[in-house]
Design a protein around this motif. Structure first.
Motif, PDB file in Angstrom:
ATOM      1  N   LEU A  76       0.958  -1.336   0.085  1.00 17.57           N
ATOM      2  CA  LEU A  76      -0.050   0.148  -0.127  1.00 17.57           C
ATOM      3  C   LEU A  76       1.115   0.991   0.049  1.00 17.57           C
ATOM      4  O   LEU A  76       1.663   1.488   0.844  1.00 17.57           O
ATOM      5  CB  LEU A  76      -1.091   0.150   1.187  1.00 17.57           C
ATOM      6  N   ASP A  77       0.817   2.014  -1.023  1.00 23.18           N
ATOM      7  CA  ASP A  77       1.381   3.311  -1.104  1.00 23.18           C
ATOM      8  C   ASP A  77       0.774   4.335  -0.233  1.00 23.18           C
ATOM      9  O   ASP A  77      -0.312   4.646   0.021  1.00 23.18           O
ATOM     10  CB  ASP A  77       1.381   3.936  -2.487  1.00 23.18           C
ATOM     11  N   VAL A  78       1.753   4.813   0.759  1.00 21.23           N
ATOM     12  CA  VAL A  78       1.203   5.680   2.031  1.00 21.23           C
ATOM     13  C   VAL A  78       1.919   7.041   1.793  1.00 21.23           C
ATOM     14  O   VAL A  78       2.271   7.873   2.834  1.00 21.23           O
ATOM     15  CB  VAL A  78       1.527   5.060   3.214  1.00 21.23           C
ATOM     16  N   SER A  79       2.434   7.340   0.427  1.00 19.92           N
ATOM     17  CA  SER A  79       3.405   8.648   0.032  1.00 19.92           C
ATOM     18  C   SER A  79       2.293   9.790   0.280  1.00 19.92           C
ATOM     19  O   SER A  79       0.965   9.448   0.296  1.00 19.92           O
ATOM     20  CB  SER A  79       3.965   8.529  -1.063  1.00 19.92           C
ATOM     21  N   ILE A 121      -5.233  -1.917   9.100  1.00 19.88           N
ATOM     22  CA  ILE A 121      -5.494  -1.120   7.915  1.00 19.88           C
ATOM     23  C   ILE A 121      -5.804   0.279   8.329  1.00 19.88           C
ATOM     24  O   ILE A 121      -5.573   1.264   8.188  1.00 19.88           O
ATOM     25  CB  ILE A 121      -6.414  -1.712   7.169  1.00 19.88           C
ATOM     26  N   ASP A 122      -6.659   0.265   9.398  1.00 20.75           N
ATOM     27  CA  ASP A 122      -7.328   1.481   9.986  1.00 20.75           C
ATOM     28  C   ASP A 122      -5.988   2.547  10.501  1.00 20.75           C
ATOM     29  O   ASP A 122      -6.171   3.655  10.437  1.00 20.75           O
ATOM     30  CB  ASP A 122      -8.164   1.159  11.136  1.00 20.75           C
ATOM     31  N   ASP A 123      -4.760   1.684  11.049  1.00 14.02           N
ATOM     32  CA  ASP A 123      -3.894   2.410  11.473  1.00 14.02           C
ATOM     33  C   ASP A 123      -2.934   3.002  10.774  1.00 14.02           C
ATOM     34  O   ASP A 123      -2.020   3.742  10.837  1.00 14.02           O
ATOM     35  CB  ASP A 123      -3.102   1.765  12.591  1.00 14.02           C
ATOM     36  N   VAL A 124      -3.033   2.606   9.416  1.00 14.68           N
ATOM     37  CA  VAL A 124      -1.838   2.782   8.235  1.00 14.68           C
ATOM     38  C   VAL A 124      -2.135   4.234   7.879  1.00 14.68           C
ATOM     39  O   VAL A 124      -3.240   4.656   7.891  1.00 14.68           O
ATOM     40  CB  VAL A 124      -1.880   1.922   7.055  1.00 14.68           C
ATOM     41  N   GLY A 125      -1.156   5.071   7.474  1.00 11.10           N
ATOM     42  CA  GLY A 125      -1.228   6.052   7.068  1.00 11.10           C
ATOM     43  C   GLY A 125       0.009   6.937   6.373  1.00 11.10           C
ATOM     44  O   GLY A 125       0.974   5.975   6.474  1.00 11.10           O
TER      45      GLY A 125
END
Length: 96
Positions: free
Chosen positions: A3-6, A64-68
């Motif tokens: 998952l791209d989190v840029s 997933i909820d915590d990813v940023g």
């Protein structure tokens, strides 16, 4: 899943950010896995394994909820590092 989190994922194209849309798509994929293991690599300029392979879908959804954008330690977009990190996670399962 990588998952791209840029920071570019914060752009809003259709009523929500690209990141939120991607996270929503992943959550809708999970029930279709029928017990298969799934993992999560968050990446920008560097990749991080944020959830090793698991069949605990509730835990995965919480992850997933915590990813940023804070989930990858370096800005940019380095897909190659994300793929290498994901591949290493499979090797860890084989050894484990």
């Amino acid at each position: 899943i990588c998952l791209d989190v840029s920071r570019s994922m914060l752009a809003e194209d259709a009523g929500m950010s690209r990141l939120e849309r991607a996270k929503d798509d992943i959550k809708r994929l999970v029930p279709r896995l029928s017990g298969a293991a799934i993992g999560l690599v968050a990446f920008a300029g560097k990749a991080e394994l944020v959830c090793p392979l698991t069949d605990d879908y509730e835990f995965y959804k919480l992850t997933i909820d915590d990813v940023g954008i804070h989930s990858a330690p370096l800005g940019g977009t380095n897909l190659a590092d994300a793929i290498k990190t994901a591949a290493k996670s499979f090797e860890q399962v084989k050894k484990g």
